[in-house]
Design a protein around this motif. Structure first.
Motif, short mmCIF file in Angstrom:
data_model
loop_
_atom_site.label_atom_id
_atom_site.label_comp_id
_atom_site.label_asym_id
_atom_site.label_seq_id
_atom_site.Cartn_x
_atom_site.Cartn_y
_atom_site.Cartn_z
N CYS A 1 0.06 9.99 -43.74
CA CYS A 1 -0.72 8.85 -44.23
C CYS A 1 -1.52 8.17 -43.12
O CYS A 1 -2.44 7.40 -43.40
CB CYS A 1 0.20 7.82 -44.89
SG CYS A 1 0.91 8.35 -46.46
N GLY A 2 -1.15 8.43 -41.86
CA GLY A 2 -1.86 7.83 -40.74
C GLY A 2 -1.73 6.32 -40.72
O GLY A 2 -0.61 5.78 -40.79
N VAL B 1 8.56 4.49 -52.65
CA VAL B 1 8.95 4.49 -51.24
C VAL B 1 7.74 4.24 -50.35
O VAL B 1 7.79 3.45 -49.42
CB VAL B 1 9.62 5.84 -50.87
CG1 VAL B 1 10.10 5.81 -49.42
CG2 VAL B 1 10.79 6.13 -51.80
N ILE B 2 6.64 4.95 -50.63
CA ILE B 2 5.41 4.78 -49.85
C ILE B 2 4.29 4.43 -50.84
O ILE B 2 3.78 5.28 -51.56
CB ILE B 2 5.05 6.07 -49.08
CG1 ILE B 2 6.23 6.53 -48.22
CG2 ILE B 2 3.82 5.85 -48.22
CD1 ILE B 2 6.01 7.86 -47.55
N GLN B 3 3.91 3.17 -50.85
CA GLN B 3 3.00 2.67 -51.88
C GLN B 3 1.59 3.21 -51.74
O GLN B 3 0.81 3.21 -52.71
CB GLN B 3 2.97 1.14 -51.84
CG GLN B 3 4.24 0.46 -52.32
CD GLN B 3 5.38 0.57 -51.31
OE1 GLN B 3 5.12 0.64 -50.11
NE2 GLN B 3 6.61 0.61 -51.80
N SER B 4 1.21 3.70 -50.56
CA SER B 4 -0.18 4.11 -50.34
C SER B 4 -0.48 5.51 -50.85
O SER B 4 -1.65 5.92 -50.85
CB SER B 4 -0.51 4.04 -48.84
OG SER B 4 0.32 4.94 -48.11
N ILE B 5 0.54 6.27 -51.27
CA ILE B 5 0.27 7.64 -51.70
C ILE B 5 -0.01 7.69 -53.20
O ILE B 5 0.48 6.87 -53.98
CB ILE B 5 1.44 8.59 -51.35
CG1 ILE B 5 2.68 8.23 -52.14
CG2 ILE B 5 1.72 8.59 -49.87
CD1 ILE B 5 3.82 9.22 -51.92
N LYS C 1 9.42 11.20 -44.21
CA LYS C 1 8.85 10.88 -42.91
C LYS C 1 7.58 11.68 -42.66
O LYS C 1 6.59 11.17 -42.13
CB LYS C 1 9.86 11.17 -41.79
CG LYS C 1 10.94 10.12 -41.64
CD LYS C 1 11.84 10.40 -40.44
CE LYS C 1 11.08 10.35 -39.15
NZ LYS C 1 11.95 10.54 -37.97
N SER C 2 7.59 12.96 -43.05
CA SER C 2 6.41 13.81 -42.86
C SER C 2 5.24 13.29 -43.69
O SER C 2 4.09 13.24 -43.22
CB SER C 2 6.72 15.25 -43.24
OG SER C 2 7.73 15.80 -42.41
N MET D 1 -3.40 8.10 -49.89
CA MET D 1 -3.39 9.53 -49.63
C MET D 1 -2.87 10.27 -50.85
O MET D 1 -1.87 9.87 -51.45
CB MET D 1 -2.49 9.85 -48.42
CG MET D 1 -2.49 11.32 -48.05
SD MET D 1 -1.25 11.76 -46.81
CE MET D 1 0.25 11.74 -47.80
N LYS D 2 -3.52 11.38 -51.21
CA LYS D 2 -3.12 12.16 -52.38
C LYS D 2 -2.07 13.21 -52.00
O LYS D 2 -2.20 13.88 -50.97
CB LYS D 2 -4.32 12.83 -53.02
CG LYS D 2 -5.24 11.86 -53.77
CD LYS D 2 -6.26 12.61 -54.59
CE LYS D 2 -7.09 11.63 -55.44
NZ LYS D 2 -8.07 12.34 -56.30
N VAL D 3 -1.06 13.31 -52.84
CA VAL D 3 -0.01 14.32 -52.67
C VAL D 3 -0.03 15.21 -53.90
O VAL D 3 0.20 14.75 -55.03
CB VAL D 3 1.38 13.67 -52.50
CG1 VAL D 3 2.45 14.74 -52.41
CG2 VAL D 3 1.40 12.80 -51.25
N PHE D 4 -0.30 16.49 -53.70
CA PHE D 4 -0.36 17.45 -54.79
C PHE D 4 1.05 18.01 -55.04
O PHE D 4 1.66 18.58 -54.14
CB PHE D 4 -1.32 18.59 -54.45
CG PHE D 4 -1.60 19.52 -55.60
CD1 PHE D 4 -2.71 19.34 -56.41
CD2 PHE D 4 -0.74 20.58 -55.87
CE1 PHE D 4 -2.98 20.20 -57.46
CE2 PHE D 4 -1.00 21.44 -56.92
CZ PHE D 4 -2.11 21.26 -57.72
N ILE D 5 1.57 17.83 -56.26
CA ILE D 5 2.91 18.32 -56.60
C ILE D 5 2.76 19.50 -57.55
O ILE D 5 2.31 19.35 -58.69
CB ILE D 5 3.76 17.21 -57.25
CG1 ILE D 5 3.84 15.99 -56.31
CG2 ILE D 5 5.16 17.73 -57.54
CD1 ILE D 5 4.61 14.83 -56.89
N SER D 6 3.12 20.68 -57.07
CA SER D 6 2.96 21.91 -57.85
C SER D 6 4.25 22.26 -58.57
O SER D 6 5.35 22.05 -58.04
CB SER D 6 2.55 23.06 -56.91
OG SER D 6 2.46 24.28 -57.61
#
Length: 300
Positions: free
Chosen positions: A129-130, A26-30, A123-124, A1-6
């Motif tokens: 990430c589902g 912490v979350i390897q899938s992002i 957590k959010s 999952m992509k997380v956009f950091i502005s």
């Protein structure tokens, strides 16, 4: 999952890079995205960011004292709000208070640089990430391992403070007002969350329990009303009044003749029977609004 950091500005940029390097630990899938670090050389800058905004499932806005009113940060906040669910956009407040936030950023639930609040953010992101997220107990343990690294790196980031003379009294009053505003904002955001999903504090089974209680009480009340109506229909008040009058006459008559038969066991037994009849008849009289003299038997 992509997380956009502005980000916008030097301090915000440092915070964004710290989050970019830390989140996958912490979350390897992002897959975090920070424009200055992830745009390919030669790529069209504006189109690349637009594509990332569309493809991202979660957005983090790095808000600092020097960029809180930055047009670019507010633009990306609005763009994220349109392309990503608002519940998945989170301003990361670095060395500022929630009450300082204004503009488009105000509509999102923010995170401050504190351990518990950052864990809520994690957590959010993990929930977003589902199926690619990790179990909560693993998430908590991984967070405990990596939190000190992020905390230490963020603490080394310096914010240039503008020198100014501050009135201590005004500063104290301003701090109080700021705390009040923060509490009001927190309550407002909680209310908005409840309006979107009331089941967070009032689950369906609770409503079912309440409805069952109401229905049960209604049945009892209806049954009582029916029983009362049947009693009223079966017992004519005039007949009860007649019984009370005749009972009163009998008591008076009995009082007149009792002395003639003093000592007879039958008379004493009749006297005790009258005593036992007196209580239920007096109850009926009270409910019908009639009066039965208390001294009748006492005079016998």
């Amino acid at each position: 999952m992509k997380v956009f950091i502005s980000w916008s500005g030097d301090t915000s940029h440092k915070v964004a890079k710290a989050l970019r390097d830390w989140l996958p630990s912490v979350i390897q899938s992002i897959i975090p995205y920070v424009s200055s670090e992830d745009i390919d050389k030669g790529a069209r800058w504006s189109s690349d960011i637009a594509d990332e905004l569309d493809e991202s499932s979660f957005g983090v806005l790095c808000v600092t004292p020097d960029n809180i009113d930055a047009p670019w940060l507010n633009f990306e906040a609005g763009a994220l709000g349109k392309s990503v669910d608002k519940s998945r956009v989170c301003p990361f407040l670095f060395r500022i208070k929630r009450s300082d936030v204004t503009g488009p950023i105000l509509q999102f639930q923010s995170t401050i640089h504190e351990k518990e609040d950052v864990y809520k953010l994690i957590k959010s992101i993990n929930e977003a990430c589902g199926d690619h997220g990790i179990e909560e107990f693993r998430l908590e343990r991984t967070f405990e391992v990596w939190w000190p690294k992020l905390d230490e790196e963020l603490k080394t980031i310096n914010v240039v403070d503008q020198e100014q003379t501050v009135d201590p009294v005004a500063e104290e009053a301003g701090g109080y007002v700021s705390r009040v505003l923060e509490e009001v904002l927190e309550i407002s955001r909680t209310n908005q969350k409840l309006l979107r999903d009331p089941t967070t504090i009032l689950p369906p089974d609770y409503f079912e329990h309440i409805m069952e209680r109401i229905e049960r009480h209604s049945r009892i009340r209806r049954r009582t009303m029916v029983e009362d109506r049947l009693i009223e229909e079966r017992l004519d008040p005039r007949a009860m009044e007649e019984i009370v009058i005749r009972y009163r006459d009998f008591l008076r008559f009995f009082g007149k003749i009792k002395h003639r038969f003093d000592g007879l066991p039958e008379v004493e037994e009749m006297y005790h029977l009258l005593r036992r009849m007196d209580d239920p008849l007096r109850y009926v009289c009270n409910n019908m609004g009639m009066r039965l003299p208390k001294e009748v038997l006492d005079e016998i």
